[in-house]
Design a protein around this motif. Sequence first.
Motif, mmCIF file in Angstrom:
data_model
loop_
_atom_site.group_PDB
_atom_site.id
_atom_site.type_symbol
_atom_site.label_atom_id
_atom_site.label_comp_id
_atom_site.label_asym_id
_atom_site.label_seq_id
_atom_site.Cartn_x
_atom_site.Cartn_y
_atom_site.Cartn_z
ATOM 1 N N ALA A 1 18.408 19.389 17.892
ATOM 2 C CA ALA A 1 19.060 20.510 18.566
ATOM 3 C C ALA A 1 20.535 20.224 18.817
ATOM 4 N N TYR A 2 20.873 18.959 19.001
ATOM 5 C CA TYR A 2 22.271 18.589 19.229
ATOM 6 C C TYR A 2 23.086 18.656 17.939
ATOM 7 N N GLY A 3 22.427 18.644 16.801
ATOM 8 C CA GLY A 3 23.136 18.721 15.525
ATOM 9 C C GLY A 3 23.026 17.489 14.665
ATOM 10 N N PHE A 4 22.229 16.509 15.097
ATOM 11 C CA PHE A 4 21.968 15.365 14.229
ATOM 12 C C PHE A 4 21.169 15.827 13.014
ATOM 13 N N GLN A 5 21.501 15.238 11.860
ATOM 14 C CA GLN A 5 20.755 15.500 10.629
ATOM 15 C C GLN A 5 20.250 14.172 10.075
ATOM 16 N N VAL A 6 19.158 14.234 9.335
ATOM 17 C CA VAL A 6 18.577 13.012 8.792
ATOM 18 C C VAL A 6 19.525 12.407 7.765
ATOM 19 N N TYR A 7 19.999 11.194 8.047
ATOM 20 C CA TYR A 7 20.829 10.476 7.076
ATOM 21 C C TYR A 7 19.944 9.777 6.056
ATOM 22 N N PHE A 8 18.867 9.159 6.514
ATOM 23 C CA PHE A 8 17.818 8.694 5.614
ATOM 24 C C PHE A 8 16.519 8.550 6.396
ATOM 25 N N ASN A 9 15.419 8.681 5.690
ATOM 26 C CA ASN A 9 14.096 8.452 6.261
ATOM 27 C C ASN A 9 13.678 7.010 6.036
ATOM 28 N N GLN A 10 12.864 6.510 6.945
ATOM 29 C CA GLN A 10 12.341 5.146 6.874
ATOM 30 C C GLN A 10 10.818 5.251 6.843
ATOM 31 N N TYR A 11 10.212 4.786 5.762
ATOM 32 C CA TYR A 11 8.768 4.891 5.607
ATOM 33 C C TYR A 11 8.099 3.579 6.000
ATOM 34 N N ILE A 12 7.087 3.677 6.848
ATOM 35 C CA ILE A 12 6.299 2.522 7.259
ATOM 36 C C ILE A 12 5.002 2.546 6.464
ATOM 37 N N PHE A 13 4.677 1.429 5.814
ATOM 38 C CA PHE A 13 3.478 1.330 4.996
ATOM 39 C C PHE A 13 2.524 0.295 5.586
ATOM 40 N N HIS A 14 1.221 0.521 5.389
ATOM 41 C CA HIS A 14 0.188 -0.473 5.696
ATOM 42 C C HIS A 14 -0.593 -0.768 4.430
ATOM 43 N N LYS A 15 -1.045 -2.008 4.316
ATOM 44 C CA LYS A 15 -1.953 -2.367 3.229
ATOM 45 C C LYS A 15 -3.067 -3.236 3.786
ATOM 46 N N LEU A 16 -4.317 -2.848 3.520
ATOM 47 C CA LEU A 16 -5.468 -3.633 3.937
ATOM 48 C C LEU A 16 -5.708 -4.742 2.931
ATOM 49 N N PHE A 17 -5.833 -5.972 3.414
ATOM 50 C CA PHE A 17 -6.067 -7.094 2.507
ATOM 51 C C PHE A 17 -7.437 -7.009 1.837
ATOM 52 N N ALA A 18 -8.372 -6.278 2.455
ATOM 53 C CA ALA A 18 -9.690 -6.122 1.839
ATOM 54 C C ALA A 18 -9.629 -5.271 0.575
ATOM 55 N N THR A 19 -8.538 -4.518 0.421
ATOM 56 C CA THR A 19 -8.392 -3.651 -0.746
ATOM 57 C C THR A 19 -7.731 -4.425 -1.878
ATOM 58 N N PRO A 20 -8.391 -4.561 -3.032
ATOM 59 C CA PRO A 20 -7.793 -5.302 -4.150
ATOM 60 C C PRO A 20 -6.516 -4.641 -4.645
ATOM 61 N N LEU A 21 -5.702 -5.427 -5.314
ATOM 62 C CA LEU A 21 -4.527 -4.867 -5.968
ATOM 63 C C LEU A 21 -4.952 -3.876 -7.042
ATOM 64 N N PRO A 22 -4.174 -2.808 -7.256
ATOM 65 C CA PRO A 22 -4.450 -1.961 -8.415
ATOM 66 C C PRO A 22 -4.477 -2.792 -9.695
ATOM 67 N N GLU A 23 -5.293 -2.371 -10.633
ATOM 68 C CA GLU A 23 -5.561 -3.182 -11.825
ATOM 69 C C GLU A 23 -4.298 -3.574 -12.572
ATOM 70 N N ILE A 24 -3.358 -2.658 -12.699
ATOM 71 C CA ILE A 24 -2.156 -2.953 -13.475
ATOM 72 C C ILE A 24 -1.353 -4.081 -12.819
ATOM 73 N N PHE A 25 -1.305 -4.112 -11.489
ATOM 74 C CA PHE A 25 -0.573 -5.173 -10.797
ATOM 75 C C PHE A 25 -1.339 -6.486 -10.864
ATOM 76 N N GLN A 26 -2.664 -6.405 -10.825
ATOM 77 C CA GLN A 26 -3.456 -7.625 -10.940
ATOM 78 C C GLN A 26 -3.257 -8.269 -12.298
ATOM 79 N N ARG A 27 -3.214 -7.444 -13.349
ATOM 80 C CA ARG A 27 -3.007 -7.985 -14.707
ATOM 81 C C ARG A 27 -1.641 -8.645 -14.813
ATOM 82 N N ARG A 28 -0.628 -7.991 -14.245
ATOM 83 C CA ARG A 28 0.721 -8.566 -14.300
ATOM 84 C C ARG A 28 0.791 -9.872 -13.515
ATOM 85 N N SER A 29 0.143 -9.883 -12.356
ATOM 86 C CA SER A 29 0.125 -11.104 -11.554
ATOM 87 C C SER A 29 -0.561 -12.236 -12.310
#
Length: 399
Positions: free
Chosen positions: A170-198
């Motif tokens: 309302a004061y007139g600030f505009q988004v200069y950039f967004n900051q995304y927060i991510f979570h990853k569960l260790f119980a979840t395997p890597l996607p196959e393509i990343f596992q192959r590369r690793s």
Amino acid sequence: MPITATTTQFTFQAVRSNADKEAFRQLPYQIYQNDPNWVPHIRQEVEAVFDPNQNTFFTHGQAERWIMRNVSGKVVGRVAAFINERKANTFNQPTGGLGFFECIDDKEAGFALFDQCKAWLSERGMEAMDGPINFGENNKYWGLITENYDLKPYYGQNYNPEYYVQLFEAYGFQVYFNQYIFHKLFATPLPEIFQRRSDRIKAQPQYAIRTYEKNQPLKYARHFMEIYNDAWQTHDNFRAMTEQQALNLLKQIKPVVDELLLHFVYYEDSPIAFMVALPNINRLYEKVGDNMNLWGKLKFLFHQKTTNVRDCYGVAFGVKQKYQMRGIEGLIFDNLREVCWNEKEQRHKYDTYIVTWVGDFNPKMVRVMEALGCQRVRTMATYRKLFDENAEFERSPII
């Protein structure tokens, strides 16, 4: 700017005395008294931001902070304003910042705080202000939550009620950039393509991945600096890190370091990538409180030994440009998962990895996080307010 300043409804007091500092510290307890997710910042760490003897940004900048009282004398707002002279004049408009904003749910009160910062910054040649930011690095006290208020903050993360977004916009600030927060569960395997590369990288003897060794801080500070300065050189307003800065970072985190969470990747013994993560010590501060005096430190040590912290958060991640998009990111996450969540050995030390934030100005890294199977769980924003209403607003440049 005088020590005190008065508007029609509000009086501003620059924070000087111990009583002022205590009032500055206490206001968030009023704002968040019914919010079970809020975790206070450590008072000594906040005070260090405003201490020229502890904050090196005062060698190339200035800061001021205020508490704001209503006509009854009650503290109803607080805010700080900063100028980082190394960055201020690198934008189209000379740009300062505001941070540590806390305010009751009142538009006039919020606007009065913004006006105070705008006036202070304008007197010093600024034509815009970013907020909420820190008078320091962006790994702490940076950004405003705009999406998902139901998560407890990780250590150093800003936290705010939803109505702050309305006040800023309302004061007139505009988004200069967004900051995304991510979570990853260790119980979840890597996607196959990343596992192959690793797996492919692991099979090549030129590559090696090692965890941090506390007894060799200088060695790893040099490796961190080398990788950082290569990986971040294309970022907006980049300034190279010095060896001393890298060493200071490792010294600061030493009391809470888990060596399993710091990984360095090498190619023919040359450092090419790192990931620095820490246990989410906010789980301990919830029990300790905001005061890390001697008693607080003793309580922290007790809870550190008796509390099973199940989530960790990323402090820094970098890959030299030559080695980006080769699967190094997957290799690091694969190795991290192996040491944190080993099914064969039933070693489940951590459940969740928190990617503290990735700016939308870095779409390549956003895509990497999503491809790795990380779930975006929260959005924060760094806002910018141009003082000239007719000036053209531009978002942060894309890397």
